[in-house]
Scaffold this active site. Structure first.
Site, PDB file in Angstrom:
ATOM      1  N   ASP A 200       0.836  -1.199   0.000  1.00  0.00           N
ATOM      2  CA  ASP A 200       0.000   0.000   0.000  1.00  0.00           C
ATOM      3  C   ASP A 200       0.876   1.256   0.000  1.00  0.00           C
ATOM      4  O   ASP A 200       1.880   1.326   0.714  1.00  0.00           O
ATOM      5  CB  ASP A 200      -0.853  -0.039   1.282  1.00  0.00           C
ATOM      6  N   GLU A 270       1.599  -0.357  -4.907  1.00  0.00           N
ATOM      7  CA  GLU A 270       0.732   0.763  -5.295  1.00  0.00           C
ATOM      8  C   GLU A 270       1.604   1.999  -5.464  1.00  0.00           C
ATOM      9  O   GLU A 270       2.104   2.553  -4.482  1.00  0.00           O
ATOM     10  CB  GLU A 270      -0.331   1.029  -4.214  1.00  0.00           C
TER      11      GLU A 270
HETATM   12  C1  GLC Z   1      -4.205   3.235  -0.488  1.00  0.00           C
HETATM   13  C2  GLC Z   1      -5.429   2.364  -0.479  1.00  0.00           C
HETATM   14  C3  GLC Z   1      -6.591   3.175  -0.032  1.00  0.00           C
HETATM   15  C4  GLC Z   1      -6.302   3.684   1.370  1.00  0.00           C
HETATM   16  C5  GLC Z   1      -4.983   4.436   1.414  1.00  0.00           C
HETATM   17  C6  GLC Z   1      -4.530   4.640   2.811  1.00  0.00           C
HETATM   18  O1  GLC Z   1      -4.272   4.254  -1.409  1.00  0.00           O
HETATM   19  O2  GLC Z   1      -5.630   1.801  -1.753  1.00  0.00           O
HETATM   20  O3  GLC Z   1      -7.790   2.471  -0.061  1.00  0.00           O
HETATM   21  O4  GLC Z   1      -7.332   4.536   1.788  1.00  0.00           O
HETATM   22  O5  GLC Z   1      -3.969   3.724   0.788  1.00  0.00           O
HETATM   23  O6  GLC Z   1      -4.064   3.438   3.340  1.00  0.00           O
END
Ligand code: GLC
Length: 555
Positions: A200, A270
């Site tokens: 993440d 991500e």
């Molecule tokens: C990422 C996740 C999202 C979350 C954020 C904070 O972007 O995909 O859903 O709110 O991180 O952890």
């Protein structure tokens, strides 16, 4: 290059809250995912990635983790997880789980300790600073919601950093004890047998050590694929993406590679970085960091051939030799692809996703053409939506509609209100679409079978072709070294308009080759069949095979 399972995999992203509720609390759970594994196996995906199911106060629906190695009772138990993992492996499906390194919940033991004892060893596991000399937050960094990323503790008067909600304090990865503790978390799940992680907010774990202010951004620009309001008022130069993250991802990769054969366990990351050369650095200079940094390029690209070509080319040009590119069309954070491109183009979006080189991530429900759900203001649950309605992510998180015969469409036991309103896509529920050969679900399954069958879709090669206005066309070729009989080139043609389009020269065989044969089409109704062999029906996407070695004129 040796082919590993993730080099051309299709990873199905499950948002567990919205998949299937088996215990009647209106929220999906791990036994629900297990019960639907046959559905995923039939669909033909290779792996699943589960959004967080860890213990959490659910301020951000599980991305605010309060215990990384416990399953939240809402989702079941650790035994349920183990059973799910075993059953998935039994179906030949790999399992990736979310890994949230940048922050924890403020209820996490680590933060409670840090808060309670400013002189204690856990204090420095988070980022604490005195007020700036003039008073107020230590610098100008802002959260995703556009307000200060610093919250002042009444006791002691120091500020702590949080890139998201104040209840989600950022960890301090500059403290080696944090890396060690988070690697213990990774070991815990690897020991249980997971096949890897989706990391993440990968860029956030290293920030400017001097905590310098971010410069302002030109108004009306977003470095993101969509307008993020106040967050876009700054250039996020110093609050993320510091080069010190590279050694940490090298260490994570080494940890993953120490389990079984190197390359079996992976990190999908991500990465919201839209400068493609900068994005490509997440692979690591020696391809020794994140196996698959996700690019979100297609989510912000207009649905026009030229725009898609430009994005895909720019990304492919930035991918280092030997690295594997990953594509997404939707996620739990973004508007639904079927709403973005329109229902008539949803099949083409799936065709594009599944015929580009590399790995594809398919977000649950996109195989049904799920549109953005209508969520009345009083039912908004997403913390982003509660603060800034335009940023709400609830519309992409509505429950999976499994069958037509109950108010919750089979998501939950009859009479139980699902946590978000249920929406049925135009093609109907899973049960309706499984019975309909022209449904998007059936098309997706057939495309996945086609993807498995021919070597052309496994290679890295893609060549765009000169095509009539409104049509996107490209060939895929089996890579060098493909086994004999693996099939020849494939031609993919997507009609992004609502008119029939003749394909003219695109289908002209080379002197040495034979004719192109249409081996897949998204247009399965009778009307479409009248369009003729040399043309695409309105909104038709088709795949053509040159089994005998024929090929189109490349440009
Ligand atoms: C990422 C996740 C999202 C979350 C954020 C904070 O972007 O995909 O859903 O709110 O991180 O952890």
């Amino acid at each position: 290059m040796e082919r590993l399972w993730w080099h051309d995999a299709v990873i199905y992203h499950v948002y567990p809250r919205s998949f299937l509720d088996t215990d009647g609390d209106g929220v999906g759970d791990l036994p629900g995912v297990r019960r639907r594994l046959p559905y995923l196996a039939r669909l033909g995906v290779d792996a699943l990635w589960l959004s967080p199911f860890f213990a959490s106060p659910m301020a951000d629906f599980g991305y605010d983790v309060s215990d990384h190695t416990a399953v939240d009772p809402l989702f079941g138990s650790l035994a349920d997880f183990d059973e799910l993992l075993d059953a998935a492996h039994g179906h030949g499906l790999r399992v990736l789980i979310d890994y949230v390194p940048n922050h924890t919940s403020d209820r996490h033991r680590w933060f409670r300790d840090a808060r309670a004892d400013p002189a204690g060893p856990r204090r420095d596991w988070y980022v604490w600073r005195d007020p700036s000399p003039g008073g107020g937050p230590p610098n100008n960094w802002i959260t995703l919601f556009g307000d200060s990323a610093w919250t002042r503790e009444e006791a002691g008067g120091q500020y702590y950093l949080h890139s998201f909600l104040p209840s989600m304090p950022d960890l301090n990865w500059r403290n080696p004890a944090v890396q060690e503790a988070m690697f213990d978390v990774a070991r815990f799940w690897l020991d249980r047998g997971v096949d890897g992680f989706r990391v993440d907010c990968a860029p956030l774990i290293a920030k400017d050590p001097l905590l310098r202010d971010n410069p302002p951004a030109a108004t009306g620009t977003s470095a993101h694929h969509r307008d993020l309001g106040g967050f876009d008022s700054q250039l996020h130069l110093h609050d993320q993406g510091h080069p010190d993250l590279h050694p940490r991802y090298r260490d994570l990769r080494a940890l993953l590679d120490s389990y079984g054969e190197p390359g079996e366990r992976i990190a999908l990351g991500e990465v919201h970085e839209y400068d493609w050369p900068a994005w490509s650095r997440y692979f690591g200079r020696d391809l020794d960091e994140l196996n698959l940094p996700i690019n979100f390029g297609l989510l912000g690209t207009d649905w026009h051939p030229e725009a898609i070509r430009t994005t895909v080319r720019a990304i492919l040009d930035a991918v280092p030799a030997g690295a594997v590119v990953t594509w997404v069309m939707g996620s739990h954070d973004d508007p639904r692809v079927a709403s973005r491109v329109g229902p008539a183009q949803a099949a083409n979006a799936m065709l594009l996703l599944l015929t580009l080189p590399g790995t594809a991530i398919l977000y649950n429900g996109d195989e049904l053409g799920m549109p953005d759900a209508a969520v009345p203001p009083e039912r908004i649950r997403d913390p982003w939506g509660l603060r800034t309605p335009a940023l709400s992510r609830d519309h992409a998180r509505s429950p999976m509609p499994w069958s037509p015969d109950s108010p919750s469409c089979g998501f939950t036991a009859t009479g139980v209100e699902p946590w978000l309103p249920v929406t049925t896509p135009p093609g109907g529920t899973v049960r309706d679409q499984e019975a309909d050969p022209s449904s998007l679900l059936s098309l997706t399954r057939d495309l996945l079978a086609l993807r498995r069958a021919g070597a052309a879709l496994h290679g890295a090669g893609l060549a765009f072709l000169d095509s009539p206005p409104g049509v996107l066309a490209y060939t895929r070729s089996p890579g060098p070294g493909s086994p004999p009989g693996a099939g020849g080139d494939l031609l993919v043609t997507l009609n992004l308009t609502d008119r029939a389009v003749p394909l003219d020269h695109l289908l002209t065989p080379r002197p040495s080759g034979g004719p192109w044969r249409r081996v897949f089409t998204t247009a399965r109704t009778r009307d479409a069949a009248h369009t003729g062999q040399g043309a695409l029906a309105p909104a038709e996407g088709a795949v053509w095979s040159a089994g005998d070695g024929g090929g189109p004129h490349r440009t």
